[in-house]
Design a protein around this motif. Sequence first.
Motif, short mmCIF file in Angstrom:
data_model
loop_
_atom_site.label_atom_id
_atom_site.label_comp_id
_atom_site.label_asym_id
_atom_site.label_seq_id
_atom_site.Cartn_x
_atom_site.Cartn_y
_atom_site.Cartn_z
N THR A 137 0.81 -1.22 0.00
CA THR A 137 0.00 0.00 0.00
C THR A 137 0.84 1.27 0.00
OG1 THR A 137 -0.19 -0.01 2.41
CG2 THR A 137 -1.94 -1.13 1.15
N ARG A 138 2.12 1.15 0.29
CA ARG A 138 2.97 2.35 0.37
C ARG A 138 4.02 2.45 -0.74
NH1 ARG A 138 4.21 1.18 6.43
NH2 ARG A 138 5.62 -0.09 5.25
N TYR A 139 4.25 1.35 -1.46
CA TYR A 139 5.28 1.33 -2.51
C TYR A 139 4.68 0.77 -3.79
CZ TYR A 139 8.32 2.25 1.43
OH TYR A 139 8.90 2.81 2.54
N ASP A 140 5.23 1.20 -4.94
CA ASP A 140 4.70 0.80 -6.24
C ASP A 140 4.99 -0.66 -6.57
OD1 ASP A 140 3.69 3.39 -6.77
OD2 ASP A 140 5.68 4.04 -7.45
N PHE A 141 6.15 -1.16 -6.16
CA PHE A 141 6.57 -2.53 -6.43
C PHE A 141 7.82 -2.83 -5.63
CE2 PHE A 141 8.08 0.19 -9.97
CZ PHE A 141 9.45 0.13 -9.74
N ALA A 142 8.26 -4.08 -5.67
CA ALA A 142 9.54 -4.48 -5.05
C ALA A 142 10.53 -4.75 -6.17
CB ALA A 142 9.35 -5.72 -4.20
N VAL A 143 11.76 -4.35 -5.96
CA VAL A 143 12.82 -4.56 -6.95
C VAL A 143 14.07 -5.04 -6.22
CG1 VAL A 143 13.55 -2.11 -6.83
CG2 VAL A 143 14.08 -3.46 -8.87
N THR A 144 14.87 -5.83 -6.91
CA THR A 144 16.15 -6.25 -6.35
C THR A 144 17.06 -6.66 -7.50
OG1 THR A 144 17.22 -7.56 -4.61
CG2 THR A 144 15.57 -8.69 -5.98
N GLU A 145 18.31 -6.92 -7.16
CA GLU A 145 19.24 -7.46 -8.16
C GLU A 145 19.76 -8.78 -7.63
OE1 GLU A 145 22.52 -4.83 -9.00
OE2 GLU A 145 23.24 -4.85 -6.96
N ILE A 146 19.93 -9.72 -8.56
CA ILE A 146 20.39 -11.06 -8.21
C ILE A 146 21.51 -11.45 -9.16
CG2 ILE A 146 19.71 -13.49 -7.98
CD1 ILE A 146 16.79 -12.48 -7.68
N ALA A 147 22.59 -11.96 -8.61
CA ALA A 147 23.67 -12.46 -9.46
C ALA A 147 23.12 -13.58 -10.33
CB ALA A 147 24.83 -12.97 -8.61
N ASN A 155 15.50 -18.59 -9.65
CA ASN A 155 14.35 -19.47 -9.84
C ASN A 155 13.31 -19.26 -8.74
OD1 ASN A 155 15.44 -20.58 -12.16
ND2 ASN A 155 16.40 -22.27 -11.07
N ALA A 156 13.75 -19.09 -7.51
CA ALA A 156 12.82 -18.86 -6.40
C ALA A 156 12.07 -17.55 -6.60
CB ALA A 156 13.57 -18.86 -5.07
N HIS A 157 12.79 -16.51 -7.02
CA HIS A 157 12.14 -15.21 -7.22
C HIS A 157 11.17 -15.25 -8.41
CE1 HIS A 157 14.98 -13.82 -4.24
NE2 HIS A 157 14.17 -12.78 -4.09
N LYS A 158 11.53 -15.99 -9.44
CA LYS A 158 10.62 -16.15 -10.58
C LYS A 158 9.34 -16.85 -10.12
CE LYS A 158 10.38 -17.95 -15.28
NZ LYS A 158 11.08 -18.68 -16.33
N ARG A 159 9.49 -17.88 -9.30
CA ARG A 159 8.33 -18.60 -8.77
C ARG A 159 7.43 -17.67 -7.95
NH1 ARG A 159 10.53 -21.34 -5.07
NH2 ARG A 159 9.45 -20.37 -3.34
N ILE A 160 8.03 -16.74 -7.21
CA ILE A 160 7.27 -15.79 -6.39
C ILE A 160 6.50 -14.81 -7.28
CG2 ILE A 160 7.52 -13.89 -4.71
CD1 ILE A 160 8.14 -16.55 -3.38
N LEU A 181 8.92 -7.23 -8.76
CA LEU A 181 7.66 -7.88 -8.38
C LEU A 181 6.58 -6.81 -8.34
CD1 LEU A 181 6.03 -10.34 -7.33
CD2 LEU A 181 6.65 -9.59 -5.01
N ASP A 182 5.73 -6.79 -9.37
CA ASP A 182 4.54 -5.96 -9.29
C ASP A 182 3.66 -6.61 -8.24
OD1 ASP A 182 4.86 -3.85 -11.23
OD2 ASP A 182 4.72 -5.40 -12.77
N TRP A 183 3.14 -5.82 -7.33
CA TRP A 183 2.33 -6.39 -6.26
C TRP A 183 1.16 -7.17 -6.85
CZ3 TRP A 183 5.70 -6.02 -2.80
CH2 TRP A 183 6.33 -4.83 -2.43
N PRO A 184 0.98 -8.40 -6.44
CA PRO A 184 -0.17 -9.16 -6.96
C PRO A 184 -1.48 -8.56 -6.43
CG PRO A 184 1.06 -10.44 -5.32
CD PRO A 184 1.80 -9.16 -5.52
N THR A 185 -2.54 -8.69 -7.22
CA THR A 185 -3.83 -8.21 -6.77
C THR A 185 -4.43 -9.23 -5.83
OG1 THR A 185 -4.85 -9.18 -8.73
CG2 THR A 185 -4.27 -6.85 -8.85
#
Length: 186
Positions: A137-147, A155-160, A181-185
């Motif tokens: 509710t306070r942020y547009d999405f989650a972002v990160t970088e992965i080696a 693979n885990a993040h793709k599954r999420i 990760l765009d927040w799921p509805t």
Amino acid sequence: MIVYTSSQNDKDLTGILNLQRDNLSRNLPPEEIRSQGFVTVLHSLQNLQKMNAIEQHIIAKDNGTVIAYLLAMTEKSKFVIPVLVPMFELFESIKYKNKLLSQYNYMVVGQVCVDKKYRGQGVLDKCYDLYIDRFRTRYDFAVTEIATSNQRSLNAHKRIGFHTIHEYVAPDGESWAIVILDWPTK
């Protein structure tokens, strides 16, 4: 019984540091890095405290011991961990949905880790469920970088539900994927 919550005190933050240290790439044999994944940055208690004062980290505890964590970072955390400043600067040149990442109000997943004994049991998914509930509710999405060499994490993040929006090679030769990760509805 596993409890999913946010980091409340220095004991929780020390638990994060212990798990982090055990899974730091420089402390693991190559085969374990390939099969189990790794973390790359070692934080200090003071840095975790500063980040936690901005947004609390998500943790899972079993009998009071931290067994998983998702670090919470925002643009306000940018200068707390100097090695991550280039990632934030990169966000000023990457476009997502026709806007620069830096123009969004985003949440950065600073790092994630699940204790080896708890992997493959849905712990990461439940941590992310809480992360999403806490920040959607306070942020547009989650972002990160992965080696990109960390296939288990990718693979885990793709599954999420994360998807890659950019890849680059760092000056040290390591290849990285920027994932969102765009927040799921609901």
